[in-house]
Design an enzyme around this catalytic site. Structure first.
Site, PDB file in Angstrom:
ATOM      1  CE  LYS A 289      -0.848   0.494   5.006  1.00  0.00           C
ATOM      2  NZ  LYS A 289      -0.297   1.856   5.164  1.00  0.00           N
ATOM      3  CG  ASP A 290       3.217   2.307   2.906  1.00  0.00           C
ATOM      4  OD1 ASP A 290       2.164   2.979   2.917  1.00  0.00           O
ATOM      5  OD2 ASP A 290       3.670   1.741   3.916  1.00  0.00           O
TER       6      ASP A 290
ATOM      7  NE  ARG B 262      -7.546   3.779   2.422  1.00  0.00           N
ATOM      8  CZ  ARG B 262      -7.928   3.194   3.546  1.00  0.00           C
ATOM      9  NH1 ARG B 262      -9.205   2.920   3.757  1.00  0.00           N
ATOM     10  NH2 ARG B 262      -7.052   2.881   4.483  1.00  0.00           N
ATOM     11  NE  ARG B 263      -6.450   3.961   7.385  1.00  0.00           N
ATOM     12  CZ  ARG B 263      -5.229   3.527   7.652  1.00  0.00           C
ATOM     13  NH1 ARG B 263      -4.279   4.384   7.964  1.00  0.00           N
ATOM     14  NH2 ARG B 263      -4.953   2.231   7.611  1.00  0.00           N
TER      15      ARG B 263
ATOM     16  NE  ARG C 246       4.073  10.403   8.012  1.00  0.00           N
ATOM     17  CZ  ARG C 246       5.230  10.914   7.573  1.00  0.00           C
ATOM     18  NH1 ARG C 246       5.298  12.197   7.267  1.00  0.00           N
ATOM     19  NH2 ARG C 246       6.294  10.158   7.451  1.00  0.00           N
TER      20      ARG C 246
ATOM     21  NE  ARG D 223       0.760   6.076  11.885  1.00  0.00           N
ATOM     22  CZ  ARG D 223       0.446   5.896  10.623  1.00  0.00           C
ATOM     23  NH1 ARG D 223      -0.817   5.770  10.270  1.00  0.00           N
ATOM     24  NH2 ARG D 223       1.365   5.823   9.690  1.00  0.00           N
TER      25      ARG D 223
ATOM     26  CB  CYS E 157       0.347  11.224  -1.415  1.00  0.00           C
ATOM     27  SG  CYS E 157       1.360   9.769  -1.148  1.00  0.00           S
TER      28      CYS E 157
END
Length: 305
Positions: A85-86, A131-132, A149, A155, A241
């Site tokens: 995904k990155d 997206r989130r 981040r 987090r 992004c």
């Protein structure tokens, strides 16, 4: 047995190193190498160094791959391990994704509440993912999305310290770090995952046939076909992004079941589609992306292409 000299390049975060160890163990088992034969070389990436701004402001997903690419192309490593995904949709021609491990849980997990509906009015949700953010605002326009981040522990610590009321993390990463009990899974029909989420990819030099053959032994074809379909969709969108995009492909028999969506930044506009393609048909997701963009509003189209 001849001494093995196989070097994996990896980011230095706990999750990245856990994933690199999974690849090393899979290679050792597949080829009958002694445990510990594969060396993991930690490479600090720009994405790891820059923690005070969202990735979209400072270079996008390439910040996770640039230094690993340099080490690989210089011959310092045999392969690089990535969270798919990155990995940006367009990659250098000199590099190729040679294998993927079996995909883990693709869902996001919500930490701080039992569900998105249970979040307090105007709750602060920590996330630097467009997206989130768009998906949260589509479901709950009252929420405040705060950019945070850092690695998983950072987090979680920020949420525990009350800097935010809740946060979202990929279930796969939590599971790989032994945190299976953390957070509440959010089903894909509520929040469709990021393209490539839950998949570990292994990249080598295009001209390194020896390494490519070694990696082929641990390639999980179902995961590869699904993730490549998602990546074809993203590549056709021309997103960055800043682009809120979600996609999830799943192999069922000789077909790929494909669900996808693109959104405006604030989540007020959304185009979602479901389709079926033959396994290996990457033109299908490509054409689907083009049709979705053609029917999108200017607010959405401005985020892509």
């Amino acid at each position: 047995m001849a001494e093995i000299n196989f070097i994996i390049g990896s980011r230095g975060s706990p999750l990245a190193l856990a994933q690199a160890r999974m690849v090393a163990a899979a290679l050792e088992q597949a080829h009958g190498w002694q445990p510990g034969s594969v060396t993991i070389q930690s490479v600090e990436t720009s994405g790891d160094r820059i923690q005070d701004r969202p990735l979209a402001e400072v270079g996008g997903k390439a910040l996770w791959t640039k230094e690993l690419d340099m080490a690989l192309l210089a011959g310092e490593t045999h392969c690089s391990v990535h969270s798919m995904k990155d990995v940006e949709s367009e990659r250098p021609e000199a590099l190729a994704i040679a294998a993927m491990l079996p995909r883990a849980d693709v869902r996001d997990r919500l930490i701080g509440a039992g569900s998105i509906a249970q979040l307090p009015q105007a709750a602060r949700v920590g996330s630097s993912s467009p997206r989130r953010a768009a998906q949260l605002w589509r479901l709950r326009p009252d929420l405040q999305v705060v950019s945070i981040r850092g690695n998983v522990d950072t987090r979680l610590a920020k949420q525990a310290a009350g800097e935010v009321d809740a946060t979202l993390l990929a279930a796969a990463g939590l599971i790989r770090l032994g945190r299976e009990d953390v957070g509440t899974p959010i089903e894909p029909d509520e929040m469709l995952p990021a393209p490539g989420q839950g998949a570990i990819g292994i990249e080598c030099r295009t001209d390194d046939a020896t390494t490519a053959t070694l990696l082929l032994a641990i390639d999980h074809i179902e995961t590869r076909q699904a993730v490549l379909a998602e990546r074809a969709f993203c590549r056709a969108l021309g997103g960055t992004c800043h682009s809120p995009v979600a996609a999830h492909a799943k192999l069922v028999g000789d077909e790929v079941q494909f669900a996808c969506e693109i959104l405006s930044e604030d989540g007020r506009e959304r185009i979602c589609r479901q389709a079926r393609f033959a396994v290996g048909d990457f033109e299908g997701p490509t054409e689907l992306a083009r049709r979705m963009l053609a029917s999108a509003s200017p607010a959405i189209r401005s985020l892509f292409g």
